[in-house]
Design an enzyme around this catalytic site. Structure first.
Site, mmCIF file in Angstrom:
data_model
loop_
_atom_site.group_PDB
_atom_site.id
_atom_site.type_symbol
_atom_site.label_atom_id
_atom_site.label_comp_id
_atom_site.label_asym_id
_atom_site.label_seq_id
_atom_site.Cartn_x
_atom_site.Cartn_y
_atom_site.Cartn_z
ATOM 1 N N SER A 72 -9.217 63.985 -23.156
ATOM 2 C CA SER A 72 -8.583 65.199 -22.658
ATOM 3 C C SER A 72 -9.052 66.394 -23.491
ATOM 4 C CB SER A 72 -7.062 64.997 -22.654
ATOM 5 O OG SER A 72 -6.463 65.876 -21.748
ATOM 6 N N GLN A 73 -8.144 67.206 -24.054
ATOM 7 C CA GLN A 73 -8.634 68.402 -24.762
ATOM 8 C C GLN A 73 -9.562 68.041 -25.930
ATOM 9 O OE1 GLN A 73 -5.058 70.546 -25.957
ATOM 10 N NE2 GLN A 73 -4.787 69.368 -27.822
ATOM 11 N N MET A 132 -3.781 66.111 -25.919
ATOM 12 C CA MET A 132 -2.528 66.848 -26.091
ATOM 13 C C MET A 132 -1.327 65.897 -26.018
ATOM 14 S SD MET A 132 -1.227 69.839 -23.486
ATOM 15 C CE MET A 132 -0.268 68.971 -22.244
ATOM 16 N N HIS A 156 -4.862 60.725 -14.917
ATOM 17 C CA HIS A 156 -5.375 61.180 -16.208
ATOM 18 C C HIS A 156 -5.324 60.118 -17.320
ATOM 19 C CE1 HIS A 156 -6.839 64.374 -18.681
ATOM 20 N NE2 HIS A 156 -5.808 64.373 -19.489
ATOM 21 N N ASP A 200 -6.295 62.610 -10.860
ATOM 22 C CA ASP A 200 -5.672 63.296 -11.992
ATOM 23 C C ASP A 200 -4.542 64.219 -11.533
ATOM 24 O OD1 ASP A 200 -5.241 64.742 -14.447
ATOM 25 O OD2 ASP A 200 -7.254 64.108 -15.042
#
Ligand SMILES: *[C@@H]1O[C@H](CO)[C@@H](O)[C@H](O)[C@H]1NC(C)=O
Ligand SMILES: *[C@@H]1O[C@H](CO)[C@@H](O)[C@H](O)[C@H]1NC(C)=O
Length: 299
Positions: A108-109, A34, A281, A225
């Site tokens: 991530s996503q 993202m 993250h 994170d």
């Protein structure tokens, strides 16, 4: 003459080895996270260069969702995840270089999106799935936005308004993996993406069958994170029903116990790998990637 002959032989040998190597290197598909895009030199661009440097002759495709970098970034917030997965499935099918299979690396996503690809789009075959900070049980909260993204702030507002409101669910990417532990039933009923790929409503046997075709499913969690809530979602765990501070692990979940996705079976065969990084993250060093991912799963 002899010397020339030797040199010639050497050249042939070297070029043969090189050809064999480049033919043998399994291609790699990257899906960014993202707020990011396919081709940012500081993120996916540098990962692509690292892979190309470490794996002789490898073909690396960093997915672009849309026709340019701006669209690609916006689509990461505003394009329906199911449509993104369909689009990527078509891209992968029409890429001749991937027809014998590929390794997938999602950030991530991009991690959960590539898992959806493994489950819904078995051709071309995905060999190894590497999820770097992917949220396999979704998120409950987006604590801060990457950079100063105004789209991201708009998305946060929409999520507060109601992630399971049909319009928001269909138009805000993050709503589609929004998992509210205080409203589990609503999540299961209205989540158009995550609840579907996690077999929460009905079981799609082909999801299980396809996921089990992977050689390895690697999940990387970031122990510090500050972006993903809860971070254990990166290892397929989540908040317990009705709680926003107590979590369960994958092994304690219904999805595992009832083996709705074949993860238990994969685990028993040693195909699941849970790795962690002591940082925030996506803060990952080249050395860590080389030692833990590239050398172990991609070469
Ligand atoms: C299962 O998933 C596949 C791939 O997305 C889809 O084509 C199929 O219709 C689904 N089956 C059921 C019973 O929902
Ligand atoms: C979670 O929060 C509840 C309510 O505030 C509290 O009773 C419980 O002890 C907390 N659990 C953990 C593991 O922090």
């Amino acid at each position: 003459m002899k010397k020339l002959w030797n040199t010639l032989c050497l050249l042939i040998i070297v070029s043969t080895i090189y050809k064999v190597e480049s033919k043998d290197a399994t291609p790699i598909v990257l899906w960014h996270g993202m707020g990011d895009s396919c081709c940012n030199p500081l993120s996916m661009g540098s990962i692509k260069s690292l892979l190309e440097k470490q794996i002789t002759g490898v073909y690396v495709r960093s997915l672009e969702i849309g026709s340019n970098v701006i669209e690609d970034t916006e689509n990461g917030f505003l394009m329906n995840a199911n449509d993104q997965v369909d689009l990527v499935c078509k891209k992968l099918k029409s890429d001749k270089k991937l027809e014998n299979g590929y390794n997938a690396m999602g950030f991530s996503q991009g991690g959960q999106f590539l898992r959806a690809i493994a489950q819904r789009c078995p051709t071309p075959p995905m060999k190894n799935l590497i999820s770097i900070g992917g949220q396999h049980q979704g998120v409950y909260g987006i604590p801060h936005c990457p950079g100063k993204s105004s789209i991201c702030n708009y998305v946060r507002k929409m999520l507060n308004y109601g992630a399971y409101v049909s319009f928001i669910q269909n138009h805000i990417t993050q709503a589609e993996y929004w998992h509210d532990p205080l409203n589990e039933d609503e999540y299961k009923k209205y989540s158009i993406f995550l609840a579907d790929i996690n077999q929460e409503r009905k079981i799609n046997e082909s999801y299980k069958e396809n996921l089990q075709k992977l050689n390895n499913f690697v999940m990387v969690m970031f122990n510090k994170d500050t972006m993903v809530q809860p971070k254990i979602s990166e290892w397929f765990g989540f908040y317990k029903r009705g709680s926003v501070n107590e979590t369960f692990t994958l092994k304690e979940s219904d999805i595992y116990i009832q083996d709705k996705l074949g993860l238990k079976e994969m685990d028993n065969k040693g195909q699941l790998h849970f790795l962690s990084v002591e940082d925030d993250h996506l803060r990952i060093s080249d050395t860590w990637l080389i030692n833990n991912i590239i050398d172990k799963f991609l070469i």
